[in-house]
Design an enzyme around this catalytic site. Structure first.
Site, mmCIF file in Angstrom:
data_model
loop_
_atom_site.group_PDB
_atom_site.id
_atom_site.type_symbol
_atom_site.label_atom_id
_atom_site.label_comp_id
_atom_site.label_asym_id
_atom_site.label_seq_id
_atom_site.Cartn_x
_atom_site.Cartn_y
_atom_site.Cartn_z
ATOM 1 C CG ASP A 211 -1.905 1.085 1.267
ATOM 2 O OD1 ASP A 211 -2.773 1.113 0.378
ATOM 3 O OD2 ASP A 211 -1.826 1.937 2.179
ATOM 4 C CD GLU A 279 -2.256 2.345 -3.536
ATOM 5 O OE1 GLU A 279 -3.394 2.789 -3.800
ATOM 6 O OE2 GLU A 279 -1.832 2.219 -2.372
#
Length: 548
Positions: A211, A279
């Site tokens: 993330d 990401e």
């Protein structure tokens, strides 16, 4: 069904991630096994055969760690345990075991840039300025006038700094105020997070979705971000109504020190043959950062790009421009493409796709160079759900309602059957309502050969059966109006792909040579000898041919 993925098999293919199809599971909304209205790990075990039958190579499970759930698991209070609402560590072990039996690798979502403010690390860090964890988070003194140390903004709205009376300092939070940022400039923080990765690798995971991978480090000199001219702003990373888009984010993220940490993380992963997809959240420099983070054998294998998650329609010109920019910024990089995920409006709604258009885009995705992420329900053609304000759960939506309605519309529970109000998701009241319009799209209603679900299966099987499509090089991409064409090749295999992404018929000129169709299973048009090297594509049609 795929063969069992034993330890020897998982170690044998060092390149398994390249071109893989990864199925994203949002655990709150996948399958509830207890009747409390919230999906859980035991529910995932129950539904894994659906993913294996689809033909995916791996699953990515969004966070299931212990959390106060202010941001639905992306605020972690214990990295090495399962939140009771999702089950136990034993339940997670069962997910890994069953997935491997079905030939699926398991990737989990590691949220390393920040924790919950309920994490024991933060509780100790905020106690005073002299405790052993005092420097584990990003603390800074106010400016002389008492205002925040920099002009940095939170993605969730407002300043990225929160005053703390205990230390009489500000702490950094790129997201909610309850999500303080870890200080990666502190070596002990890096060691602790690498230990988290080791913990899950030892439990059998095959990789990570990382993330906000470019948010790990901040500028240690705490310099202000410059303004971004209005004509350069876009809404790829944050919704248009968010002032976050008004800055060029040079100093609050994407710092050069991150490269060395990623190389350390890759070294931890290597003995396990694990892979990571990072990401990258940056609207201006996303592909450049992707190139940096996936360059060579010592960094991340893949990065998750935002270009195809944007609100603007995915035209042939935009696809070609994206790959041209990727080739320029990241010639040795590897992207992971997605149309939908848990943070954006589902692409069926975002691009207003008909059933025929949805099939065309699914086939296109499986023919592009890179790896692929599919979001749960994408294979069913689920549209975005309309969520009433009183049913809203997402803090992001509550902040910017009604101009931005948040992310709940793409997070509603998965539907499995059409004969009850919850779509077979739960025997209780779901945490978000199940739209009635979703029920007729359940897998139980898509058993026929011509369904969208069967099309996804066929498109994935085509990709898996043709190495040129999964792992090959990509050349000669051209966009002419609604027509997109490209060539994929691996060794002596060469496949010409053409897609009509419009509602009018187009004519395609085949490259010189002899070709045979390989796309019958996805409804691709085959060459006709009477057309002398040309193929007519109807609306949303495709042509997939292999050189003889």
């Amino acid at each position: 069904m795929m063969q069992s993925l034993g330890q020897d098999a998982r170690q044998a293919d060092r390149d398994w991630w390249r071109g893989a199809v990864i199925y994203q599971i949002y655990p709150r909304s996948f399958q509830d096994s207890t009747g409390d209205g919230i999906g859980d790990l035991a529910g995932i075990v129950q539904r894994l055969p659906h993913i294996a039958d689809l033909g995916a190579d791996a699953i990515w499970i969004s966070p299931f760690f212990t959390s106060p759930m202010k941001d639905f698991g992306y605020d972690v209070s214990d990295y090495c345990d399962v939140d009771p609402m999702f089950g136990t560590l034993a339940d997670f072990d069962a997910v890994v075991s069953r997935a491997h039996e079905l030939g699926l690798r398991v990737m989990i979502d590691l949220v390393l840039s920040h924790t919950s403010d309920q994490h024991p690390w933060f509780r100790e860090s905020r106690a005073n300025r002299t405790n052993p964890l005092a420097d584990w988070y990003v603390w800074a003194d106010p400016k002389p006038d008492g205002t925040a140390p920099t002009n940095w903004l939170s993605i969730f709205g407002g300043p990225a700094w929160q005053w703390d009376a205990r230390r009489e300092q500000y702490y950094l939070h790129n997201f909610l105020t309850s999500q303080p940022d870890l200080n990666f400039h502190e070596p002990a923080v890096q060691e602790a997070l690498l230990d988290v990765a080791r913990f899950w690798l030892e439990r059998g995971v095959d990789g990570f979705r990382l993330d906000t991978i470019n948010f790990y480090f901040h500028d240690r000199h705490l310099r202000d971000n410059p303004p971004l001219p209005k004509d350069q702003r876009n809404a790829d990373t944050a919704p248009a109504v968010n002032p976050y888009n008004h800055q060029l984010h040079l100093f609050d993220k994407s710092q050069p020190e991150n490269i060395a940490f990623l190389e350390r993380l890759r070294a931890v992963m290597e003995p396990y043959n694990a892979a990571a997809v990072g990401e990258v959240g940056d609207s201006q420099r996303g592909l450049e950062i992707l190139g940096q983070y996936t360059d060579g054998e010592a960094r991340m294998q893949m990065c998750y790009a935002f270009e195809f998650l944007a609100p603007v329609p995915l035209t042939p010109a935009r696809v070609a421009e994206t790959f041209a920019a990727l080739d320029a910024a990241a010639p040795r990089g590897w992207a992971c493409w997605a149309y939908s995920n848990h943070d954006v409006v589902r692409h069926i709604t975002r691009w207003n796709l008909s059933d025929a258009a949805a099939r065309a885009y699914a086939t296109l995705l499986m023919c592009l160079r890179g790896s692929v992420c599919l979001y749960q329900g994408e294979e069913l053609g689920l549209p975005e759900a309309e969520i009433a304000y009183e049913d809203l759960q997402d803090p992001y939506g509550k902040e910017f309602w009604p101009e931005f309605k948040g992310r709940d519309g793409c997070r509603t529970p998965m539907v499995w059957q059409s004969d009850n109000g919850t779509g077979g998701f739960s025997s209780g009241k779901p945490w978000l309502p199940v739209p009635a319009a979703h029920l007729h799209l359940a897998p139980s209603e898509q058993r026929a050969a011509g369904s969208l679900l069967s099309h996804y299966r066929a498109a994935i099987a085509l990709r898996r059966g043709q190495p040129a499509l999964s792992k090959g090089v990509q050349t000669e991409m051209r966009a002419e109006g609604d027509l997109l064409s490209l060539i994929r090749s691996a060794g002596s295999d060469e496949i010409f792909c053409a897609f009509n992404l419009g509602a009018e018929e187009v004519t395609v000129d085949l490259p010189p040579g002899d070709w045979r169709s390989v796309g019958a299973a996805v409804g691709a048009v085959a060459p006709d000898e009477r057309q002398a090297g040309q193929v007519r594509l109807g609306p949303w049609g495709s042509c997939l041919v292999k050189r003889v």
